[in-house]
Design a protein around this motif. Structure first.
Motif, short mmCIF file in Angstrom:
data_model
loop_
_atom_site.label_atom_id
_atom_site.label_comp_id
_atom_site.label_asym_id
_atom_site.label_seq_id
_atom_site.Cartn_x
_atom_site.Cartn_y
_atom_site.Cartn_z
N ARG A 26 4.11 16.01 -0.23
CA ARG A 26 3.03 15.66 0.70
C ARG A 26 1.68 15.60 -0.02
N GLU A 27 1.48 16.40 -1.04
CA GLU A 27 0.24 16.30 -1.82
C GLU A 27 0.15 14.94 -2.50
N PHE A 28 1.26 14.51 -3.08
CA PHE A 28 1.32 13.19 -3.70
C PHE A 28 1.08 12.10 -2.65
N TYR A 29 1.75 12.20 -1.54
CA TYR A 29 1.62 11.24 -0.44
C TYR A 29 0.16 11.14 0.01
N ALA A 30 -0.48 12.27 0.18
CA ALA A 30 -1.88 12.29 0.63
C ALA A 30 -2.80 11.62 -0.39
N ASP A 31 -2.58 11.86 -1.67
CA ASP A 31 -3.42 11.23 -2.70
C ASP A 31 -3.23 9.71 -2.74
N VAL A 32 -1.99 9.25 -2.60
CA VAL A 32 -1.75 7.81 -2.59
C VAL A 32 -2.47 7.18 -1.40
N HIS A 33 -2.35 7.79 -0.24
CA HIS A 33 -3.04 7.27 0.94
C HIS A 33 -4.55 7.30 0.76
N LEU A 34 -5.06 8.37 0.20
CA LEU A 34 -6.50 8.48 -0.03
C LEU A 34 -6.97 7.37 -0.96
N CYS A 35 -6.20 7.08 -1.99
CA CYS A 35 -6.55 6.01 -2.92
C CYS A 35 -6.70 4.68 -2.19
N MET A 52 -5.06 -6.26 0.24
CA MET A 52 -3.99 -5.92 -0.71
C MET A 52 -3.70 -4.42 -0.70
N ALA A 53 -4.75 -3.61 -0.61
CA ALA A 53 -4.56 -2.15 -0.55
C ALA A 53 -3.78 -1.77 0.70
N GLN A 54 -4.09 -2.43 1.81
CA GLN A 54 -3.37 -2.15 3.06
C GLN A 54 -1.89 -2.53 2.92
N GLU A 55 -1.64 -3.67 2.29
CA GLU A 55 -0.26 -4.10 2.07
C GLU A 55 0.49 -3.11 1.17
N LEU A 56 -0.15 -2.67 0.10
CA LEU A 56 0.49 -1.70 -0.79
C LEU A 56 0.74 -0.37 -0.08
N LYS A 57 -0.20 0.03 0.75
CA LYS A 57 -0.02 1.27 1.51
C LYS A 57 1.18 1.16 2.45
N ASN A 62 6.92 2.42 3.52
CA ASN A 62 8.30 1.98 3.75
C ASN A 62 9.24 2.56 2.71
N GLU A 63 8.85 2.52 1.45
CA GLU A 63 9.68 3.08 0.38
C GLU A 63 9.80 4.59 0.53
N TYR A 64 8.74 5.22 0.88
CA TYR A 64 8.73 6.67 1.09
C TYR A 64 9.76 7.05 2.15
N ASP A 65 9.74 6.30 3.25
CA ASP A 65 10.67 6.57 4.34
C ASP A 65 12.12 6.32 3.92
N VAL A 66 12.36 5.24 3.19
CA VAL A 66 13.71 4.89 2.74
C VAL A 66 14.25 5.94 1.78
#
Length: 87
Positions: A26-35, A52-57, A62-66
Motif C-alpha cells: 500500500r505504501e508503494f501504491y500510494a506513491d504511484v498514485h501520488l506521482c 497520459m498520467a490518468q491513463e497510466l494510473k 488494473n494491473e494491481y487488481d489483476v
C-alpha cells in the motif's frame, strides 16, 4: 513547491524499491498514485501529459487488481527487484 506539496516521481519510487524502503504494498501504491496525481495537479487536467498520467494510473490500477499484489509483499518486492535488475 507552491503547487505540489508532496513531491513524488518514478525515479524516487525506483530508488525506494531498490532500497527496500516500502514496508507494505500500500505504501508503494500510494506513491504511484501520488506521482500521477501530482502530474495532473501541476499541469492541469486538460493537458496531454495529464491525460497520459490518468491513463497510466488506470492501467496501474488494473494491473494491481489483476496481480492481487496485496497478497504477498515479499514476493512482490522480489519480483520488482528482478525486473529492475534485468534492465
Amino acid at each position: 513547491f507552491d503547487i505540489i506539496t508532496h513531491p513524488m516521481d518514478l525515479g524516487t519510487i525506483q530508488t525506494k524499491i531498490e532500497g527496500g524502503e516500502y514496508h507494505t504494498i500500500r505504501e508503494f501504491y500510494a506513491d504511484v498514485h501520488l506521482c500521477f496525481e501530482n502530474v495532473i495537479l501541476y499541469h492541469g487536467p486538460d493537458e496531454h501529459v495529464s491525460r497520459m498520467a490518468q491513463e497510466l494510473k488506470c492501467r496501474f490500477d488494473n494491473e494491481y487488481d489483476v496481480l492481487n499484489l496485496d497478497a504477498g509483499y515479499q514476493r512482490w518486492q522480489d519480483s520488482l527487484v528482478k525486473l529492475l535488475e534485468s534492465r
